[in-house]
Design a protein around this motif. Sequence first.
Motif, PDB file in Angstrom:
ATOM      1  N   ILE A  34     -10.045  -9.038   7.922  1.00  0.00           N
ATOM      2  CA  ILE A  34      -8.793  -8.298   8.077  1.00  0.00           C
ATOM      3  C   ILE A  34      -7.593  -9.206   8.312  1.00  0.00           C
ATOM      4  N   ASP A  35      -7.750 -10.211   9.166  1.00  0.00           N
ATOM      5  CA  ASP A  35      -6.603 -11.006   9.608  1.00  0.00           C
ATOM      6  C   ASP A  35      -5.866 -11.727   8.476  1.00  0.00           C
ATOM      7  N   PRO A  36      -6.576 -12.271   7.447  1.00  0.00           N
ATOM      8  CA  PRO A  36      -5.833 -12.978   6.387  1.00  0.00           C
ATOM      9  C   PRO A  36      -4.998 -12.049   5.495  1.00  0.00           C
ATOM     10  N   LEU A  37      -5.262 -10.751   5.540  1.00  0.00           N
ATOM     11  CA  LEU A  37      -4.573  -9.818   4.645  1.00  0.00           C
ATOM     12  C   LEU A  37      -3.153  -9.529   5.131  1.00  0.00           C
ATOM     13  N   PRO A  38      -2.232  -9.278   4.203  1.00  0.00           N
ATOM     14  CA  PRO A  38      -0.940  -8.719   4.626  1.00  0.00           C
ATOM     15  C   PRO A  38      -1.202  -7.429   5.396  1.00  0.00           C
ATOM     16  N   ARG A  39      -0.379  -7.139   6.397  1.00  0.00           N
ATOM     17  CA  ARG A  39      -0.685  -6.002   7.264  1.00  0.00           C
ATOM     18  C   ARG A  39      -0.688  -4.670   6.515  1.00  0.00           C
ATOM     19  N   SER A  40       0.143  -4.529   5.494  1.00  0.00           N
ATOM     20  CA  SER A  40       0.109  -3.288   4.709  1.00  0.00           C
ATOM     21  C   SER A  40      -1.212  -3.143   3.967  1.00  0.00           C
ATOM     22  N   GLU A  41      -1.730  -4.263   3.454  1.00  0.00           N
ATOM     23  CA  GLU A  41      -3.017  -4.237   2.754  1.00  0.00           C
ATOM     24  C   GLU A  41      -4.156  -3.991   3.738  1.00  0.00           C
ATOM     25  N   ALA A  42      -4.065  -4.592   4.922  1.00  0.00           N
ATOM     26  CA  ALA A  42      -5.099  -4.371   5.942  1.00  0.00           C
ATOM     27  C   ALA A  42      -5.126  -2.907   6.371  1.00  0.00           C
ATOM     28  N   LEU A  43      -3.949  -2.296   6.513  1.00  0.00           N
ATOM     29  CA  LEU A  43      -3.895  -0.877   6.875  1.00  0.00           C
ATOM     30  C   LEU A  43      -4.483  -0.022   5.764  1.00  0.00           C
ATOM     31  N   ARG A  44      -4.199  -0.384   4.517  1.00  0.00           N
ATOM     32  CA  ARG A  44      -4.762   0.353   3.380  1.00  0.00           C
ATOM     33  C   ARG A  44      -6.282   0.362   3.444  1.00  0.00           C
ATOM     34  N   GLU A  45      -6.873  -0.809   3.707  1.00  0.00           N
ATOM     35  CA  GLU A  45      -8.336  -0.888   3.791  1.00  0.00           C
ATOM     36  C   GLU A  45      -8.862  -0.084   4.983  1.00  0.00           C
ATOM     37  N   LEU A  46      -8.142  -0.114   6.091  1.00  0.00           N
ATOM     38  CA  LEU A  46      -8.569   0.645   7.268  1.00  0.00           C
ATOM     39  C   LEU A  46      -8.571   2.138   6.976  1.00  0.00           C
ATOM     40  N   LEU A  47      -7.546   2.621   6.269  1.00  0.00           N
ATOM     41  CA  LEU A  47      -7.444   4.046   5.983  1.00  0.00           C
ATOM     42  C   LEU A  47      -8.441   4.506   4.928  1.00  0.00           C
ATOM     43  N   HIS A  48      -9.075   3.567   4.232  1.00  0.00           N
ATOM     44  CA  HIS A  48     -10.141   3.932   3.288  1.00  0.00           C
ATOM     45  C   HIS A  48     -11.431   4.289   4.026  1.00  0.00           C
ATOM     46  N   LEU A  49     -11.508   3.927   5.290  1.00  0.00           N
ATOM     47  CA  LEU A  49     -12.702   4.211   6.084  1.00  0.00           C
ATOM     48  C   LEU A  49     -12.656   5.637   6.637  1.00  0.00           C
ATOM     49  N   SER A  50     -13.795   6.108   7.099  1.00  0.00           N
ATOM     50  CA  SER A  50     -13.832   7.404   7.761  1.00  0.00           C
ATOM     51  C   SER A  50     -13.111   7.298   9.109  1.00  0.00           C
ATOM     52  N   VAL A  51     -12.791   8.442   9.703  1.00  0.00           N
ATOM     53  CA  VAL A  51     -12.090   8.453  10.980  1.00  0.00           C
ATOM     54  C   VAL A  51     -12.904   7.701  12.035  1.00  0.00           C
ATOM     55  N   GLU A  52     -14.202   7.931  12.051  1.00  0.00           N
ATOM     56  CA  GLU A  52     -15.064   7.273  13.041  1.00  0.00           C
ATOM     57  C   GLU A  52     -15.074   5.765  12.857  1.00  0.00           C
ATOM     58  N   ASP A  53     -15.104   5.313  11.610  1.00  0.00           N
ATOM     59  CA  ASP A  53     -15.136   3.873  11.354  1.00  0.00           C
ATOM     60  C   ASP A  53     -13.793   3.213  11.681  1.00  0.00           C
ATOM     61  N   ARG A  54     -12.692   3.935  11.479  1.00  0.00           N
ATOM     62  CA  ARG A  54     -11.382   3.389  11.855  1.00  0.00           C
ATOM     63  C   ARG A  54     -11.340   3.127  13.357  1.00  0.00           C
ATOM     64  N   VAL A  55     -11.811   4.109  14.117  1.00  0.00           N
ATOM     65  CA  VAL A  55     -11.826   3.969  15.573  1.00  0.00           C
ATOM     66  C   VAL A  55     -12.698   2.790  15.990  1.00  0.00           C
ATOM     67  N   LEU A  56     -13.844   2.644  15.319  1.00  0.00           N
ATOM     68  CA  LEU A  56     -14.760   1.551  15.644  1.00  0.00           C
ATOM     69  C   LEU A  56     -14.105   0.199  15.378  1.00  0.00           C
ATOM     70  N   VAL A  57     -13.437   0.062  14.237  1.00  0.00           N
ATOM     71  CA  VAL A  57     -12.774  -1.199  13.895  1.00  0.00           C
ATOM     72  C   VAL A  57     -11.700  -1.540  14.929  1.00  0.00           C
ATOM     73  N   LEU A  58     -10.861  -0.562  15.263  1.00  0.00           N
ATOM     74  CA  LEU A  58      -9.788  -0.815  16.232  1.00  0.00           C
ATOM     75  C   LEU A  58     -10.329  -1.090  17.627  1.00  0.00           C
TER      76      LEU A  58
END
Length: 457
Positions: A34-58
């Motif tokens: 995640i860290d090497p990505l531009p933050r907009s791209e990192a957010l895009r990848e995060l939002l591709h996950l399910s709600v539960e997986d987003r919470v887990l990543v954060l």
Amino acid sequence: MSDNLNTNQNDNDLSIPIKAAADARDVVALVDLIDPLPRSEALRELLHLSVEDRVLVLSLVPAELAAQLVEEAPSETAADLVEGLTAIRAAEIMDELDSDVQADLIGDLDEDNAEAILSEMDVEDAADVRRLVTYDDDTAGGLMVAEAFSFSDTQTVGKVLRDLASDDDDFERYRGQHPYIVDEDGKPVGVVSLRGLLTSKRSDLLTSIMTPPLTVPVDMPLFNLEDLFDEHAFLGIPVVEADGKLVGVVSRAAVSAAALERSESESLKRQGVVGDELRSMPTWLRSRRRLAWLSANIVLNILAASVISAYEETLLAVIAIAVFLPMVSDMSGCSGNQAVGVTMRELSLGLVRPSDAFRVWLKEVSVGIINGIALGILIGIVAWIWKGSPALGLVIGLALALNTILAVSIGGVVPLLLKRVGQDPAVASGPLLTTITDMAGFFFVLSLAALMMPWLV
């Protein structure tokens, strides 16, 4: 590890390896992905996950990285991301954000979640956030950060220089600010420049090199702040309460971002999109919001269609009229939308109020008469040449002229009337204008055609 990372980053979708790393609780892998990505791209990848997986990543990544992702998201989405976290974890992420962003997030959460998070935050930081959420969003108080780079009027140049040279991470929060000088009551009495600090003796009092500060009240609206930053090259301006005490600093960047957000929001509302809709949101929520606007439009369109139905015999007798009905309604609608746009612009700048409705109407009628006559003559000539009927040209031209005058009158005044009754003019002006111009356009064309029937058939 690096070879695998490069391979993954070249893929179109990193959400799969991100999910795998989250499931394995592999924090190092998550950060590497995640860290090497531009933050907009990192957010895009995060939002591709399910709600539960987003919470887990954060929950797993460092709080600083999580805060950057939350800050990148639109306000409603950011609140959803934070809402799924534990109060302790949410408070850790909040601690990495500026106070204005903290206040925006807390303001978008429900009361129970907001209080749970605030109770886990530093007492002083929580107090700042509670104070900031009381201000209207589009005012200096709602846009400012509570952290102000301020010093007592009894301190010296050396004190400021030592703070500037410190390794304190909190100093980053003062970026873009000049040192503000406050008296014993906390009221700003001066500001010093970095040039002045570097060219003065360390023993000099700050009061000896300061200049009078420009301040703004907490309730100064966004459009006034825009004008102020246009007039001055400041990166930030101190904000004061009614008693004159320094309570924060509003930055040029915050004002520019708020102006852009306001413009985008009004544009979306005119298209029937309410709120910060993203396709990562629940389908039923998105559908319900859109249907609320579309359903109202069905009713309005039925009213417009009823006018055509009332003149069905006239339409059947002179079928050529059908060709020009959409032209008359569409061109008038365009004229009306121009008037709506100008009124919305003047409302946002504070140049008109609902009490100015009559003055606005007079201004728009004068433009409508000129443009209506010009457009009416133009389309009348087209109808005459196209269908070979001067009477039809007269009917269509006169109908367009009358409908244009009506459209600009409505377009200029309706947003003010909606504002007066507490409705959002950006949402309701468009549908009302479209319905009225359609109904009026159909009525003008068909009623004039009925009167001139002997010359049309």
